[in-house]
Enzyme design. Structure first.
Site, short mmCIF file in Angstrom:
data_model
loop_
_atom_site.label_atom_id
_atom_site.label_comp_id
_atom_site.label_asym_id
_atom_site.label_seq_id
_atom_site.Cartn_x
_atom_site.Cartn_y
_atom_site.Cartn_z
N GLU A 21 42.85 42.19 39.50
CA GLU A 21 41.96 43.34 39.69
C GLU A 21 40.51 42.90 39.84
OE1 GLU A 21 42.88 46.43 40.01
OE2 GLU A 21 40.96 47.48 39.84
N ASP A 22 40.08 41.96 39.03
CA ASP A 22 38.65 41.68 38.93
C ASP A 22 38.18 40.41 39.62
OD1 ASP A 22 38.42 43.98 37.49
OD2 ASP A 22 38.43 43.01 35.53
#
Ligand code: MN
Length: 733
Positions: A76-77
């Site tokens: 996600e990051d």
């Protein structure tokens, strides 16, 4: 922050066979991937996944879960991909990390209805592997521990979600320690003052009663060891949130709480639990109704213990929980305590299913969701606990619709789509036809029966619980009424131009708008339809030199239909020979003897009406429908009221009087059409009175002879479908 060797050491402590190289690789990978990213606290970002992993080492979980925790935010990051993780860490870990990434996206939504749907997705996401849930809960726990660094509005939302979804879910999985900490943290953020007050009181109590706790502990310990029972005894205070919840639930003050202190006794063997209870109950009197044996009957979340309350030293009520050390592990760590997640062994779903009730519950819940065949049970076990003020229903395709308690199928229809609501004509609840005003229950499957060209009746507004439905109904009825008046007005205006021998053109009317003081053509037409503007004035506005010859207007185009063309008539009365049977006995219960019976002179009464009889000495009985305003004249003479009702079983073939009021356009053919409709429907006209209410409209009071209420309603509905008819209603007096 946790160092690389610390992570390995923590895992090694409970799992000597841990894959050290794998853990190191994950540590280094996460550190590199997150790089210079920072958390709101200012800490390097990668400290977060490491802390999450640390929480899971407390639960003694397997390597794959720990590694997934370390990697849970990288897809996600950062630039990492599932493919890369699969290449480096294998498919098992890649699947876990991907599952967590999907859940992370769910966190971003905050609306309640969306949250319910997300909860369903959450359960589906953990279907593949319960370890996803364990990492997710640890992730949430660390975020709650560091919540103070977030902006205040985010704090509130995250804390609320924690209290509503994650804490109950942890509880459902038997993870009591996780649940307690999540709840306490959320409580402190959501109600800081209440939390602080309770904490202060607890501290005071601890100072005051600390000695009592220690002495009860000692007394218990001595008593048990005297009888050769090896046990650990621990006294403790309840936590602020659970105290607050109890105060709320029972509406009582802090001082009234009797069981702030509790004692836990842990022993080695199950039979020792019962021996402990024997000792305790011999020494102190037990409080009736407080003994519960969750060992012979475990709770749904695998919790096992014996609970009892006794009147202890100093007449203090003392709450006791007695369990084995193994049971204690399950009580604290729930599903995570299961040996299958430890020692580097791969979780075997079959064994887990056999041994854990919490896991069985989860599996069952997920299966229900996947099959969508018995949503009731799913909801019973989940949402009821999580969202007490909502009901959850399903479309026939299994889509979940969350509604406030008290919602009806109409709310449901509008929640699906505004068009579905507007075209709804009926509903099936769990396969059975049900009124649209029924209150929906959790788990109901609702199918909306639709028909095109429908307009939602204004009374629906009273049947709905959601603002969305109410606003849509209001909008739709307003639009429909306007359209109806516009169409009616258009007919009238076209006819008026035709009679005047002038061509009608919209652009000419447009030019005349200022003279009519209206803004648009539709507005003019609607005003004519409502009777606010006379159609002749519209013609004059367009052709100012036109002078209306009223006599000319009055000429009926076809003589036999000319009744309606008489503009100056105050009223016209047509009387027809009636066919109401005088001889057959009336199908009414409660009549007295042979007294003559008649029906309400202004409006009659028909089978299906709720009726009363009014006795007039020397004349007989008059039957009124209960809604008749004429009845108020007898309010102060209760002795004249007779309790009567229709005998609907009698199979009476007669006709009964009823009166309707029809408002229609004043044009040739209208009356003939109305008479035809009534005749075609098998009803008879007894009398018609026509009133001139404006040049464009006529009002007709029609006395009908009709079989029953259903028949009457049929005639009324049919008349309402005719374009020249603007209003039909029943008259009762
Ligand atoms: Mn995270």
């Amino acid at each position: 922050m946790m160092r690389q060797y610390e992570l390995v050491e923590r895992v090694r402590r409970y799992n000597p066979h841990a894959d050290e190289e794998l853990l190191d690789r994950a540590y280094v990978y996460a550190m590199k991937a997150h790089g210079a990213q920072r958390r709101a606290s200012g800490d390097p970002f990668y400290s977060h996944p490491l802390e999450v992993a640390a929480i899971l080492t407390d639960l003694k979980l397997d390597d794959a879960t720990i590694v997934a925790a370390v990697l849970h935010d990288v897809i996600e990051d950062t630039d990492s991909t599932r493919e890369e993780i699969e290449r480096i860490f294998g498919p098992d870990i890649a699947r876990l990390v991907e599952g967590l990434t999907k859940l992370k996206r769910l966190d971003l939504v905050s609306k309640r209805a969306v949250q319910a749907e997300n909860f369903r997705k959450l359960l589906l996401a953990i279907a593949a592997d319960v370890r996803v849930l364990l990492v997710k809960l640890a992730d949430r726990l660390h975020n709650m521990r560091t919540l103070r660094f977030m902006p205040p509005e985010k704090q509130a939302r995250i804390a609320e979600e924690t209290l509503e979804i994650y804490a109950p879910l942890a509880g459902r999985m038997g993870m009591q320690s996780m649940r307690d900490e999540l709840e306490e943290l959320a409580f402190q953020h959501l109600m800081p003052e209440a939390a602080a007050t309770i904490k202060t009181r607890l501290d005071e109590l601890r100072k005051k009663n600390g000695k009592i706790i220690a002495s009860v502990e000692k007394e218990l310990r001595d008593e048990l060891s005297m009888r050769g029972i090896e046990a650990s005894v621990e006294g403790r205070q309840k936590l602020p949130y659970s105290i607050w919840r109890k105060m709320e639930r029972k509406s009582i003050a802090f001082e009234q709480l009797s069981d702030i202190f509790g004692f836990r006794v842990c022993v080695n063997k199950v039979e020792d639990c019962y021996r402990v209870i024997g000792v305790v109950h011999t020494k102190w009197p037990s409080v009736p109704g407080r003994f519960k044996d969750y060992i012979s009957t475990p709770k749904e979340n695998d919790y096992r213990s014996i609970h009892t309350t006794v009147v202890g030293p100093g007449r203090q009520r003392v709450e006791l929980q007695v369990r084995t050390h193994d049971m204690h592990d399950v009580a604290r760590y729930g599903i995570a305590a299961h040996s299958l997640y430890k020692d580097g062994r791969v979780a075997d779903r079959e064994i887990l299913t056999r041994e854990s009730r919490a896991y069985q519950w989860l599996q069952r819940t997920i299966d229900l969701l996947a099959e969508g065949d018995s949503p009731e049970e799913f909801l019973e076990h989940t949402k009821l606990e999580l969202f007490p003020d909502q009901v959850f229903c399903f479309t026939p395709k299994g889509q979940l619709i969350a509604l406030p308690r008290g919602a009806t199928p109409i709310d449901f229809a509008y929640a699906v789509h505004t068009d579905v609501g507007n075209s709804a004509v009926g509903a099936k609840i769990n396969g059975r036809i049900a009124p649209l005003g029924s209150e929906l229950q959790n788990g109901d499957e609702v199918e909306i029966v639709r028909a095109e060209g429908q307009v939602p009746p204004a009374v629906w507004e009273k049947l709905v619980a959601t603002g969305k439905a109410r606003a849509a109904i209001r909008r739709a009825t307003r639009d429909a009424v306007r359209t109806q008046y516009t169409n009616l007005g258009k007919q009238i205006v076209m006819r008026a131009f035709e009679r005047a021998g002038k061509p009608f053109a919209e652009d000419k009317l447009k030019a005349a708008l200022p003279r009519l003081a209206r803004l648009g053509i539709d507005e003019v037409l609607a005003a004519v339809g409502r009777g606010e503007i006379y159609s002749g004035d519209v013609v004059k506005a367009v052709y100012p030199d036109f002078s209306e010859d009223r006599k000319g207007v009055a000429q009926p185009s076809r003589p036999e239909e000319g009744w309606f063309g008489l503009p100056k008539a105050e009223s016209l009365v047509f009387k027809f020979p009636g066919r109401t049977s005088e001889s057959a006995p009336l199908p009414i219960h409660g009549l007295q003897g042979d007294l003559p019976v008649r029906f309400a002179p202004n409006g009659g009464a028909v089978p299906g009406d709720r009726i009363v009889g009014i006795l007039t000495p020397g004349e007989g009985i008059t039957i009124y429908p209960i809604q008749s305003p004429d009845l108020t004249a007898f309010d102060d003479q209760p002795e004249r009221w007779l309790d009567v009702r229709w005998d609907l079983e009698a199979g009476h073939q007669g006709f009964f009087p009823a009166r309707i009021l029809v408002t229609a356009i004043n044009e040739p053919g209208t009356l003939g059409m109305i008479a035809t409709v009534i005749g075609d429907m098998g009803a008879n006209i007894d009398n018609i009175t026509i009133h001139v209410i404006s040049p464009d409209f006529r009002e007709m009071i029609i006395d009908l002879e009709i079989a029953d209420l259903k028949h009457l309603n049929g005639v009324v509905s049919e008349l309402r479908t005719k374009p020249v008819v603007s209003k039909v209603e029943r008259v009762n007096g």
